[in-house]
Write an enzyme that holds these catalytic residues in place. Structure first.
Site, short mmCIF file in Angstrom:
data_model
loop_
_atom_site.label_atom_id
_atom_site.label_comp_id
_atom_site.label_asym_id
_atom_site.label_seq_id
_atom_site.Cartn_x
_atom_site.Cartn_y
_atom_site.Cartn_z
N GLY A 329 -10.53 -23.11 -18.37
CA GLY A 329 -10.44 -21.79 -18.97
C GLY A 329 -11.17 -21.74 -20.29
O GLY A 329 -11.99 -22.62 -20.61
N HIS A 331 -10.17 -22.19 -23.40
CA HIS A 331 -9.94 -23.32 -24.31
C HIS A 331 -10.76 -24.53 -23.88
O HIS A 331 -11.23 -25.31 -24.73
CB HIS A 331 -8.45 -23.67 -24.32
CG HIS A 331 -8.04 -24.56 -25.45
ND1 HIS A 331 -7.71 -25.89 -25.27
CD2 HIS A 331 -7.92 -24.31 -26.78
CE1 HIS A 331 -7.39 -26.41 -26.44
NE2 HIS A 331 -7.49 -25.50 -27.38
N CYS A 332 -10.95 -24.69 -22.59
CA CYS A 332 -11.66 -25.86 -22.05
C CYS A 332 -13.14 -25.88 -22.40
O CYS A 332 -13.77 -26.94 -22.36
CB CYS A 332 -11.51 -25.92 -20.53
SG CYS A 332 -9.82 -25.90 -19.93
N ILE A 333 -13.71 -24.71 -22.71
CA ILE A 333 -15.16 -24.67 -22.94
C ILE A 333 -15.50 -24.51 -24.42
O ILE A 333 -16.67 -24.38 -24.78
CB ILE A 333 -15.85 -23.57 -22.11
CG1 ILE A 333 -15.43 -22.17 -22.57
CG2 ILE A 333 -15.52 -23.76 -20.64
CD1 ILE A 333 -16.22 -21.05 -21.88
#
Length: 341
Positions: A329, A331-333
């Site tokens: 999502g 936050h992951c990128i």
């Protein structure tokens, strides 16, 4: 010298991201195009509040510039994938806040998964540390930035299937993992969850990252993913995880206040697989909250909760379905570089 990881709501110098390129995560040209549009939308949302630097794979500068425009800084480096939270460094500051350091975890493709490639990505943390001038603190612990969340006051959230999983650290004990985490992040207490969401164990999953399950919103306050529909396998799981969090105390001895945020109403993707869509996987930047949206009736309710939790920040919803299709999502990128000095 002691260093600590500031909480995400502390001031940032910039946000780091990585540009999607042709790789197994994006199996078709259409999927890659959709991912690039989504990454660009996130970068544009973050750029309203702070500078953004995008690491772009060799030969991909034109595709990035076409979608990102002139307002996002581009840096060309060899890349395998596009999840900067996991492949990039975890930034820390000295106790006086003057010196920036970068924790370089060992990266092995989220547990050496059969589809993953990580020869280049395992070097990105060191590359970014060099670009920032941060002191590099290397670790033998196999770990990713999405597998930790801190309150800035000594507490860190972890999941057993990540740091203690045989795919990453088969020879490490819980005590050894905690000691290494505390040494590098300046934390004192780890709150362990047994696992992550069900969908995170499928193809392109991380095997249980905490940042899709729970995150600190303030010292002593945690937002947690809640699945209210009994038809979804996360229904009972999230009830258990929330109960564990409510029974926990942080490094200061405070009982955690848990704010439940209900999952979107959609249960399955186009292939019939259960989704792990989650509003918890948001990103805090200077003056803003960039929140996952899913064109779902619960988008507005989630945004209202985040506005209540962060009254001094503007909440921006960005469609994250193309990002979740790749295994993560918002936050992951993204990866914050805290402000030193």
């Amino acid at each position: 010298m002691t260093f600590r990881m500031p909480p995400e709501w502390a001031p940032h110098t910039r946000t780091w991201m990585a540009w999607p390129g042709p790789n197994p995560t994006f199996e078709s040209a259409e999927e890659l195009a959709e991912a690039r549009e989504a990454w660009a939308s996130v970068a544009a949302a973050v750029r309203k509040y702070e500078p953004v630097t995008m690491v772009v794979g060799t030969g991909q500068l034109d595709s990035a510039r076409a979608l990102l425009g002139e307002d996002v800084e581009l840096v060309e480096r060899d890349l395998d994938d596009a999840w900067m939270r996991d492949i990039g460094p975890t930034f820390t500051l000295s106790e006086d806040g003057r010196e920036l350091a970068a924790v370089d975890w060992t990266f092995n493709g989220w547990g050496a998964q059969d589809w993953a490639r990580w020869g280049h990505d395992a070097k990105i943390a060191a590359e970014v540390a060099d670009l920032t001038g941060a002191a590099r603190h290397a670790s033998a612990l196999v770990n990713e930035g999405g597998a930790i969340h801190v309150d800035g006051e000594g507490t860190v959230l972890l999941t057993e299937t990540v740091q203690l999983g045989p795919e990453r650290n088969p020879d490490w004990t819980r005590e050894q993992v905690e000691a290494e985490i505390h040494r590098l992040l300046g934390t004192e207490k780890a709150i362990w969850l047994p696992r992550g969401l069900s969908g995170d164990y499928g193809r392109y999953g991380t095997l249980g990252h905490v940042d899709i399950v729970a995150a600190f919103a303030a010292p002593g306050v945690v937002v947690a993913h809640s699945q209210p529909d009994p038809a979804h396998p996360d229904h009972e799981l999230t009830k258990d995880l929330i109960a564990r969090l409510r029974a926990s105390t942080d490094a200061k001895g405070r009982q955690l206040e848990v704010v439940e945020i209900e999952a979107p109403t959609v249960l399955r993707d186009e292939d019939g697989e259960f989704v792990d869509y989650s509003y918890i996987n948001h990103y805090l930047c200077n003056g803003g909250v960039v929140l996952c949206a899913f064109d779902d009736p619960r988008d507005d309710a989630a945004a209202a909760t985040f506005r209540r939790l962060f009254p001094d920040r503007t909440v921006t919803l960005v469609d994250a379905r193309a990002i979740f299709a790749g295994g993560g999502g918002i936050h992951c990128i993204t990866q914050q570089q805290p402000k030193a000095g």
